[in-house]
Design an enzyme around this catalytic site. Sequence first.
Site, PDB file in Angstrom:
ATOM      1  N   ARG A  32      -9.598  -0.492   7.254  1.00  0.00           N
ATOM      2  CA  ARG A  32     -10.416   0.561   6.337  1.00  0.00           C
ATOM      3  C   ARG A  32     -10.822   1.525   7.363  1.00  0.00           C
ATOM      4  O   ARG A  32     -11.947   1.704   7.611  1.00  0.00           O
ATOM      5  CB  ARG A  32     -11.711  -0.256   6.130  1.00  0.00           C
ATOM      6  N   CYS A  33      -9.947   2.188   7.826  1.00  0.00           N
ATOM      7  CA  CYS A  33     -10.094   3.310   8.738  1.00  0.00           C
ATOM      8  C   CYS A  33      -9.053   4.351   8.787  1.00  0.00           C
ATOM      9  O   CYS A  33      -7.598   3.637   8.740  1.00  0.00           O
ATOM     10  CB  CYS A  33     -10.824   3.132  10.274  1.00  0.00           C
ATOM     11  N   GLN A  70       0.866  -1.361   0.000  1.00  0.00           N
ATOM     12  CA  GLN A  70      -0.055   0.137  -0.106  1.00  0.00           C
ATOM     13  C   GLN A  70       0.775   1.437  -0.047  1.00  0.00           C
ATOM     14  O   GLN A  70       0.374   2.336  -0.439  1.00  0.00           O
ATOM     15  CB  GLN A  70      -1.038  -0.095   1.192  1.00  0.00           C
ATOM     16  N   GLU A 126     -13.317   5.086   3.897  1.00  0.00           N
ATOM     17  CA  GLU A 126     -13.431   4.210   5.166  1.00  0.00           C
ATOM     18  C   GLU A 126     -14.408   4.815   6.179  1.00  0.00           C
ATOM     19  O   GLU A 126     -14.782   4.014   7.225  1.00  0.00           O
ATOM     20  CB  GLU A 126     -12.135   4.782   5.965  1.00  0.00           C
TER      21      GLU A 126
END
Lengths: 806, 170
Positions: A384-385, A237, A760
């Site tokens: 996902r945050c 990522q 997110e």
Amino acid sequence: MNDMTPTREQREAALEGMGCKRKRVEDIRFTQGKGNYVDDVKLPGMLHGDFVRSPHPHARVQKIDDSEALKVPGVLAVITAETLKTVNLAWMPTLAGDVQMVLADGKVLFQNQEVAFVVATDRYAADDGINKVIVEYEPLPPLVDPFKSMDKDAPVLREDLVGKMSGAHGPRKHDNHIFEWTVGDKELTDAAFNKAEVTIKEMISYHRTHPSPLETCQCVCSFDKIKGELTIYGTFQAPHVIRTVVALIAKLPEQKIHVIAPDIGGGFGNKVGAYPGYICAAVASIVTGKPVKWVEDRIENLTATSFARDYHMTTEIAATKDGKVTGLRVHVLADHGAFDACADPSKWPAGFFNIVTGSYDFPTAHLAVDGVYTNKAPGGVAYRCSFRVTEAAYCIERGMDILAQKLKMDPAELRLKNFIKPEQFPYHSALGWEYDSGDYHTAMRKMMETTGYAALRKEQEEKRAAFKRGETREIMGLGVSFFTEIVGAGPSKNCDILGIAMFDSCEIRMHPTGAGIARMGTKSQGQGHETTWAQIIATEIGIPADNIMVEEGNTDTAPYGLGTYGSRSTPVAGAAIAMAARKIKAKAQMIAAYKLEVHEDDLEFDIDGFRVKGLPEKFMSMKDICWAAYNSVPPGMEPGLEAVSYYDPPNMTYPFGAYLCVMDIDVDTGVYKVRRFYALDDCGTRINPMIIEGQVHGGLTEAFAIAMGQEIRYDDVGNVVTGSFMDFFMPTAVETPHWETDFTVTPSPHHPIGAKGVGESPNVGGVPAFSNAVNDAFSFLGSTHIQMPHDFWRNWKAAKELGAVA
Amino acid sequence: MQMNDSQHIPASREQVWAALNDPAVLKQCIPGCQSLDVTAPNEMTATVVFKVGPVKATFSGKVTLSDLDPPNSYRISGEGSGGVAGFAKGGAVVRLESESTDVTVLHYEVDAQIGGKLAQLGARLIDSTAKKLAGEFFASFATVVGGPATSSVEVGAREKGWLKRLTGAG
């Protein structure tokens, strides 16, 4: 103008710029199975490596015997910590300032920890080799419960840290303690509690779960002995960060390391950090002189690479009798597993958990976080945050519901009463953040009106009465959630990773025919960057999005960037794109002025070119300007049309949203049905509404999974018992509810295009909505708080404990 | 994992006791047992192929008999490693009770612990697998010692495959 002249609307539509529901350009290859993932990388002579892993959660490694393994046809080498010590790589630094074993060095600290790396001519031979490596262990007592980590007689896990009473984030209180992080005014907060009319206190756990991308972590490392160059293809990522980490720990010159992240099949935070697999594959390639591939299987991904959450939050709220909050006090016990490998900005051991005051105007607050070691896999990534923001949102949103219950107030009314008011922005929170913008009341009221909230409450009341009369066995819950996220890490004044400020970057190069390429420091894992980044450029410079190619993931060609996670791409890189495009536009304006023989100031930008003010027929399109940039620039100007921007954001962005979940639960079976789920998101300027909707659908589905069953669970002797999709809840189309999406638009005042980030938000806001729905359903039976995940069995158990089931 | 059960065996208590102490009988009856060698009085080494769900592995380890009270009871305990598949350790207290001169009730209380891949993949299958293996053991044991056995739990019913249970066939 004749009839053939396109109208303004047609010209604008032809750009497919910001606001357009442009179809995802990357889907052309993805939907045809033509994506290029790491496992598609096949190099000549490539070898395969795989790990011998520990079956024990805590044990001393007494002996590793590889003699039988080396006899397996195809097995070429078995790498152990002893091998790695010769190149000083038995341990590696983590992003959180700790160190982590690459391969077991004397001890194993969690089940499935990497013990040895077997290198073979193919994956099957590697697997056969693994079966022949004999490891002798002396089992030690496992430490599974984080609440027992700091007991006097707790087994000491990290023998390498014994006696070091100070870590990367200050003093340590115990050999199994990592850090204590405190924020806020304790005295003022204690005083608020002492004179509070009403208080609540609850230990709210956010269980351990896992990002579980469908494509697991993997890499191919190829070392060229002649050139001394290392090429790494990987599911990264943040490719540039990986390059720098490799340069620092392997002591290779950074220009000789080429990191390439091809298409990525989902990341969700799992692919931010560095894993032993990368190091071992690189070492194996250096040792053998051949490319080495390492690909995790599902069990390895779920049980050994970065988990998420595992926060145990003792939450207290002080309020007046009529429901005005006066103080917030939170203590978090954070289970980090065997090594502190959280992927947070360096100065933030608990991420941005101090956003825990949420959307409410708390006059004072105090937060303390204790991080501890246990015999579990390391990690603590932002699934996902943004960093620890989901935990914070869950904490405050459950807390507000518990307070509403105690005050016998409607939870939506309680929230409306305590929201930060529109005129208070920019708002300084009690725990140190400056909220850039927001209009919470409008969003909340829109949610309540669209869903018919009042009528739903009335229905619930009738159903509860019917339940008490014995006419139904179904209970109904309304889960209200109003979240404020903090994303876009981040300003160099407070955000860095390994000392590198968390800016992001974009390089745009326009070609003579009115096309161009944009190269980015970010890396899409499914977010649709190739589509949306081109849309920003299209609107900014007036070249159709279809004419802009977006390239990411190759550290040789892309400008340095900190990567994609924590919803930072649009707030940071999205701004860099706009700024780079504006540099292009500024030069284009000079070229146009020269060609149109007017002063620059006499020109105005008009959709897809420059027009002389007051002389509409004197116009030069951007396409023509691109051509001119390569043959007739003004005297003294360099030819070409390209620009680079490195954007250091002045502040974070603060997306928010109002969600409602309507749920029915059968008390006799615990089976729930999500009758309705409404999600209103305010992410500021909306670049591609279709992609936003897709992101919200995906985020809500993950939130649904987490709240309703997805869990990494350990038994009391340290076995991971949710090591496959048999036991780890991964919702499919069968289980996933229908999603209703909606929006308001409150642009970020400091962002060049006003965008805030959205990927997110639905996970941050979704989890409390589901959990509040379950808790709301059971509340009239006398419960205050039921811990997640709310699977059928736990719902049934709750009903039984509350006396609703015989 | 814990499991308590009892089994009726058509033989006298002395016969059952003798068989329980006979490595040849044990080897014959332990499901998947490939070797069982006596290394010292009341100590044996064993190799057993064990399968739980998708994991199949060869376990080798030590088996010990202790707390011997002939012909009434003993404790059998063992510890084995299955390499990458994981490990298992545990034991059982076995108690014999004469129901009549030629029928003995064998009570057993098993306490076992598993680790590694077996536990990760097989957690939800462990109990049923353990019961199935115990059932298989006693069915063979009873046959060897004195003809077909009857169990207080319906081993046969549990052994029906999932397909049969679904379709009701067989």
